[in-house]
Design a protein around this motif. Structure first.
Motif, mmCIF file in Angstrom:
data_model
loop_
_atom_site.group_PDB
_atom_site.id
_atom_site.type_symbol
_atom_site.label_atom_id
_atom_site.label_comp_id
_atom_site.label_asym_id
_atom_site.label_seq_id
_atom_site.Cartn_x
_atom_site.Cartn_y
_atom_site.Cartn_z
ATOM 1 N N UNK A 170 0.984 -1.198 0.103
ATOM 2 C CA UNK A 170 -0.100 -0.044 0.036
ATOM 3 C C UNK A 170 0.656 1.340 0.028
ATOM 4 N N UNK A 171 0.606 2.203 -0.855
ATOM 5 C CA UNK A 171 1.203 3.419 -0.975
ATOM 6 C C UNK A 171 0.361 4.678 -0.651
ATOM 7 N N UNK A 172 0.665 5.721 -0.050
ATOM 8 C CA UNK A 172 -0.079 6.952 -0.019
ATOM 9 C C UNK A 172 -0.517 7.598 -1.433
ATOM 10 N N UNK A 173 -1.439 8.161 -1.744
ATOM 11 C CA UNK A 173 -1.772 8.779 -2.755
ATOM 12 C C UNK A 173 -1.323 10.266 -2.640
ATOM 13 N N UNK A 174 -1.298 10.763 -3.907
ATOM 14 C CA UNK A 174 -0.603 12.162 -3.670
ATOM 15 C C UNK A 174 -1.490 13.216 -3.203
ATOM 16 N N UNK A 175 -3.092 12.880 -2.975
ATOM 17 C CA UNK A 175 -3.714 13.749 -2.183
ATOM 18 C C UNK A 175 -3.684 13.508 -0.751
ATOM 19 N N UNK A 176 -3.360 12.183 -0.262
ATOM 20 C CA UNK A 176 -2.826 12.038 1.035
ATOM 21 C C UNK A 176 -1.533 12.692 1.594
ATOM 22 N N UNK A 177 -0.506 12.581 0.637
ATOM 23 C CA UNK A 177 0.739 13.151 0.990
ATOM 24 C C UNK A 177 0.645 14.554 1.134
#
Length: 345
Positions: A170-177
């Protein structure tokens, strides 16, 4: 004397609803193919599983309501709801989460209000928001484009049999970041995080471009007017421009990042254009789209969720009757629009 043939002003054709729904499904194909290419078997499973559940739920509700099952199943509306949900859900969401979302979409978003043409809310967004609020952890498990599990491991994740924890892929989405950033400048954030692409999120920008292509195809086929999607995208761009602080640590991302990340293009061309739950006049559709764009940015920048498209659509669904009241077009022969009767008239 033979009377002249009088025709109605209504659109004619055999099963027009079915043709519209099939065209919508065809327009979803580019986005679906890109999602499958980026994330593997998960998206394909979502599409098949949600479609099966949607058809079964539709048939059960039609039987319960004593309506002709085959006739309404063939209109394709249940399949469109299922496909939109499947494309919006994380690729490796548990099978039971997809089931809950689809059942809620069909039962509480559609049939509870009388079926197709009578639902005040977009059914797919009803199902999506229910599972987003109820299972936020599972709804945030998006794989990075280059680390999605393989075919066998992916199916085991979906059915809860995987030996590997989701944290491994799982990786953070750009909106999460961007939303969780507190101290880094945008330049530093772009350097340190692999979530950024050239226009928006890595992988997400390709998905949005694919849905943009599908949406332009629908515009070319004249399935809807330009007012709602242009209103949404224009408002989102303007909001992003107004509150964009360049590379500052308090920046919420560039306007292009917001246009090509999350569910922006899916929402603009496949959700806000819903003729049932949206506004009816062209001016009303423009206002409706602008409202969705503004609310999407507000939720992304200052709300509790990284992507606010679904919440923005449902909130504007509530406002659609009021928008229709104030944007009703002028009736032929009248100097101004009729807006109903006042109490006491």
């Amino acid at each position: 004397m033979k009377l002249p043939r009088i025709t109605s002003p209504h659109a004619t054709g055999s099963n027009r609803t079915q043709k519209v729904m099939l065209t919508l499904l065809a327009a979803c194909a580019p986005g679906a193919l890109v999602l499958i290419g980026l994330y593997g078997v998960g998206t394909l499973f979502n599409l098949l599983w949600c479609s099966l559940i949607a058809l079964a739920t539709e048939a059960a509700m039609l039987r319960l309501r004593k309506r002709p099952i085959e006739f309404f199943l063939r209109d394709g509306s249940a399949l469109v709801t299922a496909v939109l949900l499947a494309l919006a859900l994380p690729p490796y969401a548990p099978w039971w989460l997809s089931l809950i979302a689809t059942v809620f979409a069909l039962v509480f978003g559609k049939h509870l209000y009388g079926g197709l043409g009578q639902n005040p809310f977009n059914p797919a967004m009803v199902g999506y928001v229910v599972v987003l609020v109820s299972f936020p952890l599972h709804m945030s498990q998006w794989p990075a484009p280059d680390s999605a599990p393989g075919f066998g491991e992916g199916l085991r994740h979906i059915f809860g049999l995987a030996s590997q924890a989701p944290d491994a892929w799982v990786g953070a989405t750009v909106l999460d970041v961007v939303r969780n950033n507190n101290s880094l400048t945008m330049d530093e954030l772009t350097t340190q995080s692999s979530a950024f692409g050239h226009l928006g999120g890595r992988g997400a920008e390709l998905v949005n471009l694919a849905f943009l292509a599908g949406g332009l195809f629908l515009l070319w086929r004249k399935l809807f007017t330009w007012h709602a999607p242009v209103g949404m995208l224009g408002a989102l761009f303007v909001m992003g421009l107004l509150f964009w602080n360049g590379s500052g640590s308090d920046s919420h991302g560039s306007p292009l990042l917001h246009l090509f990340s999350g569910a922006t293009m899916l929402g603009a061309f496949f959700i806000v254009t819903d003729p049932v739950s949206g506004a009816t006049s062209n001016r009303g559709r423009l206002v409706f789209g602008i409202g969705v764009g503004v609310l999407t940015y507000v939720i992304r920048a200052w709300g509790g969720y990284p992507d606010g498209v679904a919440f923005a659509v449902l909130l504007m669904n509530l406002a659609a009757p009021t928008i229709d009241y104030y944007t009703r077009p002028r009736t032929y022969g009248h100097k101004k629009p009729e807006r109903g009767f006042k109490v006491g008239d």
